[in-house]
Design a protein around this motif. Structure first.
Motif, short mmCIF file in Angstrom:
data_model
loop_
_atom_site.label_atom_id
_atom_site.label_comp_id
_atom_site.label_asym_id
_atom_site.label_seq_id
_atom_site.Cartn_x
_atom_site.Cartn_y
_atom_site.Cartn_z
N GLU A 62 25.39 102.23 32.37
CA GLU A 62 26.44 102.52 33.34
C GLU A 62 26.36 101.51 34.48
OE1 GLU A 62 27.17 106.13 36.50
OE2 GLU A 62 26.28 106.62 34.56
N LEU A 63 27.51 100.95 34.90
CA LEU A 63 27.54 100.00 36.00
C LEU A 63 27.45 100.76 37.31
CD1 LEU A 63 27.75 96.95 36.04
CD2 LEU A 63 30.18 97.18 36.48
N ARG A 64 26.32 100.57 38.04
CA ARG A 64 26.07 101.35 39.25
C ARG A 64 25.93 100.44 40.46
NH1 ARG A 64 21.59 105.68 38.57
NH2 ARG A 64 22.27 106.00 40.71
N PRO A 65 26.53 100.82 41.60
CA PRO A 65 26.38 100.04 42.83
C PRO A 65 25.09 100.42 43.56
CG PRO A 65 27.89 101.83 43.21
CD PRO A 65 27.49 101.90 41.76
N PHE A 66 24.56 99.47 44.34
CA PHE A 66 23.37 99.72 45.16
C PHE A 66 23.33 98.69 46.28
CE2 PHE A 66 22.17 97.09 41.59
CZ PHE A 66 21.45 96.07 42.16
N GLU A 67 22.44 98.91 47.24
CA GLU A 67 22.26 97.98 48.36
C GLU A 67 20.82 97.52 48.42
OE1 GLU A 67 23.49 99.35 52.20
OE2 GLU A 67 25.58 99.57 51.58
N LEU A 68 20.64 96.22 48.58
CA LEU A 68 19.33 95.62 48.82
C LEU A 68 19.33 95.07 50.23
CD1 LEU A 68 18.84 93.45 45.62
CD2 LEU A 68 17.81 95.65 46.09
N LYS A 69 18.20 95.19 50.91
CA LYS A 69 18.05 94.59 52.23
C LYS A 69 16.91 93.58 52.17
CE LYS A 69 20.01 98.04 55.25
NZ LYS A 69 19.89 98.72 56.53
N TYR A 70 17.15 92.44 52.81
CA TYR A 70 16.15 91.38 52.89
C TYR A 70 15.83 91.15 54.36
CZ TYR A 70 14.04 86.75 52.52
OH TYR A 70 13.19 85.68 52.60
N GLU A 71 14.59 91.40 54.75
CA GLU A 71 14.17 91.23 56.13
C GLU A 71 13.81 89.76 56.35
OE1 GLU A 71 11.16 93.24 59.38
OE2 GLU A 71 11.26 94.04 57.36
N LEU A 72 14.53 89.11 57.25
CA LEU A 72 14.38 87.67 57.45
C LEU A 72 13.03 87.28 58.05
CD1 LEU A 72 17.99 86.94 58.71
CD2 LEU A 72 16.99 86.24 56.54
N ASN A 73 12.45 88.08 58.94
CA ASN A 73 11.19 87.73 59.58
C ASN A 73 10.00 87.85 58.65
OD1 ASN A 73 12.54 87.24 61.96
ND2 ASN A 73 12.16 89.28 62.79
N THR A 74 9.97 88.86 57.78
CA THR A 74 8.82 89.10 56.92
C THR A 74 9.07 88.70 55.46
OG1 THR A 74 9.50 91.37 56.46
CG2 THR A 74 8.03 91.02 58.35
N CYS A 75 10.29 88.35 55.12
CA CYS A 75 10.67 87.95 53.75
C CYS A 75 10.41 89.06 52.74
CB CYS A 75 9.95 86.68 53.33
SG CYS A 75 10.29 85.28 54.41
N LYS A 76 10.66 90.30 53.12
CA LYS A 76 10.45 91.44 52.23
C LYS A 76 11.79 92.02 51.80
CE LYS A 76 5.97 92.75 53.93
NZ LYS A 76 5.12 93.80 54.45
N TRP A 77 11.82 92.52 50.56
CA TRP A 77 13.01 93.14 49.97
C TRP A 77 12.84 94.66 49.96
CZ3 TRP A 77 17.36 90.55 48.51
CH2 TRP A 77 17.26 89.17 48.37
N MET A 78 13.97 95.35 50.11
CA MET A 78 13.95 96.80 50.11
C MET A 78 15.19 97.31 49.36
SD MET A 78 13.87 99.29 53.45
CE MET A 78 12.75 98.17 54.26
N LEU A 79 14.98 98.27 48.47
CA LEU A 79 16.11 98.95 47.83
C LEU A 79 16.55 100.02 48.82
CD1 LEU A 79 17.98 99.48 45.45
CD2 LEU A 79 16.22 100.97 44.50
N TRP A 80 17.70 99.83 49.45
CA TRP A 80 18.11 100.69 50.54
C TRP A 80 18.89 101.90 50.02
CZ3 TRP A 80 16.38 101.38 55.11
CH2 TRP A 80 17.12 102.09 56.06
N LYS A 81 19.95 101.66 49.25
CA LYS A 81 20.78 102.76 48.74
C LYS A 81 20.99 102.60 47.24
CE LYS A 81 23.75 103.55 52.76
NZ LYS A 81 25.16 103.51 53.20
N MET A 82 21.11 103.73 46.57
CA MET A 82 21.44 103.71 45.14
C MET A 82 22.13 104.99 44.78
SD MET A 82 19.05 103.01 41.88
CE MET A 82 19.47 101.34 41.47
#
Length: 82
Positions: A62-82
């Motif tokens: 199933e094609l599902r939307p989600f949001e990723l956040k990338y923190e510019l200072n620490t270069c870390k990725w986060m799965l924010w919403k799904m």
């Protein structure tokens, strides 16, 4: 969409201007290809600059939307919403 705020591993390439472009992510020990990046916006969360990627991928057929956040200072990725 439900807020998860879960740190994840993301494979990305960086454009000449330094903007990351996510290609794949690891979620629950499964590697998922990011099919499409719909939009990219910048926001500040608690004073930290972050890039918000609205994406979609095929998850369980199933094609599902989600949001990723990338923190510019620490270069870390986060799965924010799904």
């Amino acid at each position: 969409m439900k807020i998860l705020a879960k740190p994840i591993s993301v494979l990305a390439y960086f454009k000449a201007d330094g903007t990351p472009q996510p290609l794949r992510m690891t979620l629950n020990d499964k590697e998922l290809k990011i099919e499409q990046v719909i939009s990219v916006t910048e926001e500040k969360l608690a004073g930290n600059r972050m890039l918000v990627f609205r994406c979609q991928s095929e998850i369980n057929g199933e094609l599902r939307p989600f949001e990723l956040k990338y923190e510019l200072n620490t270069c870390k990725w986060m799965l924010w919403k799904m």
